[in-house]
Design an enzyme around this catalytic site. Sequence first.
Site, PDB file in Angstrom:
ATOM      1  N   TYR A 193       0.813  -1.143   0.052  1.00  0.00           N
ATOM      2  CA  TYR A 193       0.007  -0.007  -0.013  1.00  0.00           C
ATOM      3  C   TYR A 193       0.860   1.034  -0.085  1.00  0.00           C
ATOM      4  CZ  TYR A 193      -3.863  -3.225   1.178  1.00  0.00           C
ATOM      5  OH  TYR A 193      -4.931  -4.194   1.114  1.00  0.00           O
ATOM      6  N   MET A 194       2.106   1.228  -0.164  1.00  0.00           N
ATOM      7  CA  MET A 194       3.223   2.446  -0.528  1.00  0.00           C
ATOM      8  C   MET A 194       3.419   3.231   0.494  1.00  0.00           C
ATOM      9  SD  MET A 194       1.439   2.716  -4.314  1.00  0.00           S
ATOM     10  CE  MET A 194      -0.107   2.394  -3.234  1.00  0.00           C
ATOM     11  N   HIS A 222       5.870   0.987   8.369  1.00  0.00           N
ATOM     12  CA  HIS A 222       5.653   0.036   7.264  1.00  0.00           C
ATOM     13  C   HIS A 222       6.900  -0.437   7.112  1.00  0.00           C
ATOM     14  CE1 HIS A 222       1.147   1.091   7.294  1.00  0.00           C
ATOM     15  NE2 HIS A 222       1.531   1.693   8.073  1.00  0.00           N
ATOM     16  N   HIS A 231       3.616  -7.406   7.557  1.00  0.00           N
ATOM     17  CA  HIS A 231       4.756  -6.960   7.872  1.00  0.00           C
ATOM     18  C   HIS A 231       5.534  -8.079   8.690  1.00  0.00           C
ATOM     19  CE1 HIS A 231       3.136  -2.492   7.969  1.00  0.00           C
ATOM     20  NE2 HIS A 231       3.253  -2.918   6.834  1.00  0.00           N
TER      21      HIS A 231
END
Length: 598
Positions: free
Chosen positions: A125-126, A577, A533
């Site tokens: 999701y960048m 993230h 993650h």
Amino acid sequence: MPASTLFSSLILVSGLLSPSLAALYTNPSQLPRLTYDYIIVGAGTAGNVLANRLTENPKTQVLVLEAGVSDQGVLAAIVPFLGPTLTPGTQYDWNYTVTPQTGLNGRTFPFPRGRMLGGCSSVNYMVHQYGSSADFDKIAHLTGEPGWAWNNIKQNIYKHEKVVPPADGHNTAGQYIPANHGTNGILPVSLPGASQAIDARVIATTQELASEFPYSKDQGGGDVLGIGWVQSSIGGGKRSSSSSTYLADAIKRPNLSVLINAQVTKLAKTGTVDGKPSFRAVHFSCDQNTNPTVVHAKKETILAAGAFGTPQILQLSGIGDKADLTALNIKTIVNNPSVGKNLSDHVLMPNIFNVAGTASLDGLMRDTTLFSVALNLWNTTKTGTLANGIVSNLGFLRLPKNASIFATVPDPSSGPTASHWELIVANFFLYPGVATPSTGSFMTLISALISPTSRGSVTLASSNPFTKPLINPNFLTTAFDIYAIREAVKASKRFASAYAWAGYVLSPYGGLSATSDADIDAFVRETASTMFHPVGTASMTAKDAKWGVVDPDLRVKGVEGVRVVDASVFPFVPNAHTQGPTYLLAEKAAELIISSCQ
């Protein structure tokens, strides 16, 4: 987001995409040689950084083996807002599934991992941050290697990152601190490129409830605490992946070979050096019905296959827990019980609210006409909602110092400037694995557990390399994790009850209406899943440590000629993230490799 609806629209514009990468091979017979200086397993976030940096020396021959497909011609891997359509259940995903989770009522669910050029950097999701300075300082302390400390590792930001204007060109003053960022690096990064209806309410809440939800000027400079504007791996309204940046920059070099559809099945022992087994042969196959091809590395084999792929390959190669390997009739060459252990991940908990009006993005996801208009706007101008990621604001937060849990449990965060949980604000129904309701407008406040104490494992299910491993994150199995995620849910409800949300937030959706601790815990156990993650399954530890998989130079313990360069080496999950920390890790690794082989 209903992937089937969106993908049907994407086919219509596939002809507008860029041409294929130049020196990209699809069949082993095309390879110009079978011996290279370095073989990199995995063309993901870290692997493509290494491919770029190692081939800067024209005398160095590098082969990258990628199990997945090319990212070229995949529109959803270019249009930022379409990221969630790429996984799970597609050809771009490894389609892993977690084992039944005892802490989540025995539920099992997908655990997406990118299976294409760019790896997770092509399907995530960048969100792009680097974590708390305390994360890297703790790693330096655990490993005894000061080179991993924040003041050293942060130097890699400037050669990695290239901050560019957001897609809508708005004035970004006060939304980040320029001195924390690079402007001449390889990977374009930007602030939100399309204003969302709730952005002003989020910022107003940081002023109204400043003591609990303070405003953050920038989460990219080692100070993560507070709520602010998301920074994303997006440039010019398009996704910035490791493939579209690092690999695209290097692919035309004659000393780089990249082969897709090549799944590594094991590393093979080729001899002994200084009393250690050397693994400089790599076996790979296009499918389980094809005889493996063998390639050799003169200098090093580098595993960059991720927190699931790397331990799987090590175990298949005879490097792992002897008891586990013997049970599968795999000969143990290096008995290391730490391989595949210490799996850690952020826990995702969606807190959804019913909201008024039609300002949420739910309508865009249901109405193919609205979506087509947005896609046409992106196609012609690279602007609009689709030029942005799915969120504009997020923040990292701590439990109060006097939280009751700390009377019995030590603070597990990496330091006082690190967080316990994350708040992510999405202006639509965001519940992984659950379809958006056919009617209604929604807002989701995701509570993510950032400093979990639960640890899991990745183990082989079979000696067949094409059988997926057993992935057990062991979510929410400690007192701290249960307490922290419960308090994060409560805090999310306080955030949404601020005056700034008057007239917009109507009521909690579903189980979020729970008020007692017992009911909130039940809601969490039935709802929570993964933030995607994973780290820790090939943990980095001090050279003389009795546990761990790699030394501080990322060489595999007890082995010669093999390094691991991916998120599996992080001993705990960072305050970020994870793509940002992984990029910094890879840049650092490239320096270590080049300096050691000169």
